[in-house]
Design a protein around this motif. Structure first.
Motif, PDB file in Angstrom:
ATOM      1  N   LYS A   1      22.753  56.536 -90.989  1.00 13.35           N
ATOM      2  CA  LYS A   1      22.324  55.835 -89.783  1.00 13.35           C
ATOM      3  C   LYS A   1      20.802  55.844 -89.670  1.00 13.35           C
ATOM      4  N   ALA A   2      20.233  57.038 -89.909  1.00 11.12           N
ATOM      5  CA  ALA A   2      18.775  57.180 -89.817  1.00 11.12           C
ATOM      6  C   ALA A   2      18.101  56.262 -90.834  1.00 11.12           C
ATOM      7  N   TYR A   3      18.702  56.232 -92.036  1.00 13.13           N
ATOM      8  CA  TYR A   3      18.140  55.386 -93.090  1.00 13.13           C
ATOM      9  C   TYR A   3      18.163  53.923 -92.680  1.00 13.13           C
ATOM     10  N   GLU A   4      19.341  53.536 -92.098  1.00 15.29           N
ATOM     11  CA  GLU A   4      19.426  52.130 -91.688  1.00 15.29           C
ATOM     12  C   GLU A   4      18.465  51.801 -90.562  1.00 15.29           C
ATOM     13  N   LYS A   5      18.295  52.780 -89.652  1.00 16.78           N
ATOM     14  CA  LYS A   5      17.367  52.579 -88.544  1.00 16.78           C
ATOM     15  C   LYS A   5      15.946  52.423 -89.096  1.00 16.78           C
ATOM     16  N   ALA A   6      15.610  53.316 -90.032  1.00 17.47           N
ATOM     17  CA  ALA A   6      14.280  53.267 -90.641  1.00 17.47           C
ATOM     18  C   ALA A   6      14.066  51.923 -91.326  1.00 17.47           C
ATOM     19  N   LEU A   7      15.136  51.467 -91.982  1.00 19.85           N
ATOM     20  CA  LEU A   7      15.054  50.192 -92.693  1.00 19.85           C
ATOM     21  C   LEU A   7      14.794  49.056 -91.708  1.00 19.85           C
ATOM     22  N   ALA A   8      15.575  49.080 -90.588  1.00 18.20           N
ATOM     23  CA  ALA A   8      15.424  48.029 -89.589  1.00 18.20           C
ATOM     24  C   ALA A   8      14.023  48.073 -88.993  1.00 18.20           C
ATOM     25  N   ASP A   9      13.558  49.332 -88.689  1.00 19.40           N
ATOM     26  CA  ASP A   9      12.209  49.497 -88.139  1.00 19.40           C
ATOM     27  C   ASP A   9      11.176  48.906 -89.087  1.00 19.40           C
TER      28      ASP A   9
ATOM     29  N   GLN B   1       8.670  45.970 -88.352  1.00 25.10           N
ATOM     30  CA  GLN B   1       7.233  46.228 -88.484  1.00 25.10           C
ATOM     31  C   GLN B   1       6.610  45.242 -89.465  1.00 25.10           C
ATOM     32  N   ALA B   2       7.350  45.028 -90.557  1.00 24.63           N
ATOM     33  CA  ALA B   2       6.851  44.096 -91.563  1.00 24.63           C
ATOM     34  C   ALA B   2       6.699  42.703 -90.947  1.00 24.63           C
ATOM     35  N   GLN B   3       7.715  42.363 -90.123  1.00 17.32           N
ATOM     36  CA  GLN B   3       7.635  41.035 -89.505  1.00 17.32           C
ATOM     37  C   GLN B   3       6.430  40.935 -88.564  1.00 17.32           C
ATOM     38  N   THR B   4       6.208  42.033 -87.779  1.00 14.19           N
ATOM     39  CA  THR B   4       5.032  42.009 -86.898  1.00 14.19           C
ATOM     40  C   THR B   4       3.768  41.865 -87.715  1.00 14.19           C
ATOM     41  N   ILE B   5       3.727  42.668 -88.805  1.00 11.60           N
ATOM     42  CA  ILE B   5       2.507  42.607 -89.627  1.00 11.60           C
ATOM     43  C   ILE B   5       2.306  41.198 -90.171  1.00 11.60           C
TER      44      ILE B   5
END
Lengths: 190, 252
Positions: A95-103, A107-111
């Motif tokens: 779950k944490a991994y998927e959350k990190a991935l989504a984050d 973030q990439a999209q914002t950048i």
């Protein structure tokens, strides 16, 4: 011995089948099971044996085996609990991994968006600058053209004046400077 | 002995299949007093030894992953424990050591009796009768101690029509008192008969023409006896559990 009677009959099977035991006189060689003279002995040793086995079982063997089985059950239960714990942890990690991935993705999209906006801004500014420069250059060029055109007009005027003077001179009359200029002026306007 | 003399008389065949059941003093002499060490003593001692080897030496390592010996010990424990629990219920479990004692003694006595030259202690009615009577009295006394006069309800079948109940009660009482008889004779009879039959076949092996057949028959009987040795111990134990259940829960 009492078995003389058997020898007289000569039939071994009588003894074998134990039929002879029915004759009280021949009890001994009949079925040994029905010889009551050693019942006491057997019962005594049986009681001793049973008491010993009971003590051995109830004091040592059964508690020990029971403990082993309970311990094994406990170990199995613990192992299962541990495995479930590990599974839960693995799921958490996933779950944490998927959350990190989504984050990371957001973030990439914002950048990307930021970068795009920045580039757009830069581009706009550059365009504006280019536009103003172009406008400035255009104005300058127009001015130059106007100057050139004005220069050309003057040149035409002076050439026309000179030509007119030369013509007038060639025709033998004295050129009237003012009249020629006025005539050239009016002609050029026309 | 006289039997041998008879055998010689009847054409070389030596039939004395019952000799294996004779109780004899270990250290000579003829008189058998109640305390004399006899072959009964010897084989009961070996039985105790076998029980100790299996259940105590077998489980001495207390391994979580059991060795073969420990597996068998655990299997025996689980087998009887489950039997007691299934038949007598949870409150019967406290009698498990007694039933385990009976089972271990009978099963080892039966199997050890199958060794050549062995003496089968459980082939004697004196032994099995004592076992059966011990069960009978223990169950009867326990029944009255736990239930009081209500234990007699065992004989009064409430499901039956009223008119039939006295008749059924009589039958129930008779069958109750026949229990120790059938309980003991079943075990001793099975042990004795099988061993005697093997000996009879063995005696026929003296005749060359018949001996192959005789050996096949002995082998087959021996296989059957191995089965019987376990089954009779199982039957004795399971019946003990059933009787014990009557004492714990006398209502039908």
């Amino acid at each position: 011995m009492e078995t003389e009677t058997f020898e007289a009959t000569g039939d071994g099977l009588v003894d074998a089948t134990g039929v002879a035991a029915h004759n009280p006189a021949d009890a001994a060689p009949g079925l040994p099971q029905l010889d009551f003279s050693h019942f006491g002995n057997q019962i005594f040793w049986l009681v001793v044996t049973l008491v010993v086995i009971y003590l051995v079982l109830s004091r040592v063997a059964l508690p020990r085996i029971g403990a082993i089985l309970a311990e094994r059950q406990g170990t199995i239960t613990n192992d299962i609990a541990y495995a479930e714990d590990l599974k839960a942890r693995a799921q958490d990690a996933e779950k944490a991994y998927e959350k990190a991935l989504a984050d990371a993705r957001t973030q990439a999209q914002t950048i990307v968006a930021e970068a795009r906006a920045e580039i757009q801004a830069d581009l706009d500014e550059a365009m504006k600058r280019a536009d103003s420069e172009i406008a400035a250059r255009t104005a300058e060029s127009e001015k130059a053209i106007a100057d050139i055109r004005a220069g050309a007009m003057d040149a035409v005027k002076s050439v026309a004046t000179d030509t007119a003077q030369a013509l007038v001179t060639a025709m033998g009359s004295k050129p009237d400077q003012a009249a020629i200029q006025a005539a050239v002026e009016t002609r050029m306007k026309g | 002995m006289a039997t041998e003399a008879q055998g010689e008389e009847s054409g070389g065949l030596v039939f004395h299949p019952m000799d294996q059941f004779k109780v004899e003093p270990l250290f000579g002499g003829d008189a058998i007093a109640w305390y004399t060490p006899t072959n009964v003593t010897l084989w009961m001692g070996i039985t105790i030894l076998a029980v100790v080897v299996l259940l105590i030496l077998g489980s001495s390592k207390r391994a979580i992953v059991p060795s073969r010996g420990q597996s068998i010990a655990e299997l025996a424990y689980g087998f009887i424990y489950k039997m007691v629990e299934d038949i007598c219920g949870k409150d019967g479990v406290k009698y498990f050591p007694y039933i385990m004692t009976l089972f271990m003694f009978i099963v080892f006595a039966n199997f050890l009796g199958l060794l050549p030259m062995a003496f089968t202690t459980t082939s004697h009615i004196a032994v099995t009768a004592l076992l059966a009577l011990a069960v009978f009295f223990a169950v009867t006394i326990l029944g009255f101690v736990l239930n009081g006069p209500a234990f007699l309800g065992l004989f009064w079948v409430k499901e039956a029509p009223l008119a039939l109940r006295p008749v059924l009660a009589l039958i129930e009482v008779i069958s109750y008192f026949v229990r120790p008889v059938s309980h003991s004779i079943r075990l001793a009879g099975n042990m004795m008969a099988g061993h005697a039959v093997i000996k009879v076949f063995a005696a026929f092996a003296a005749i060359a023409a018949i001996s192959p057949l005789s050996i096949v028959a002995i082998t087959a009987m021996y296989g059957l006896e191995v089965l019987v040795a376990f089954i009779q111990a199982y039957v004795f134990t399971i019946l003990t559990c059933v009787y014990l259940k009557d004492a714990l829960h006398p209502s039908h």
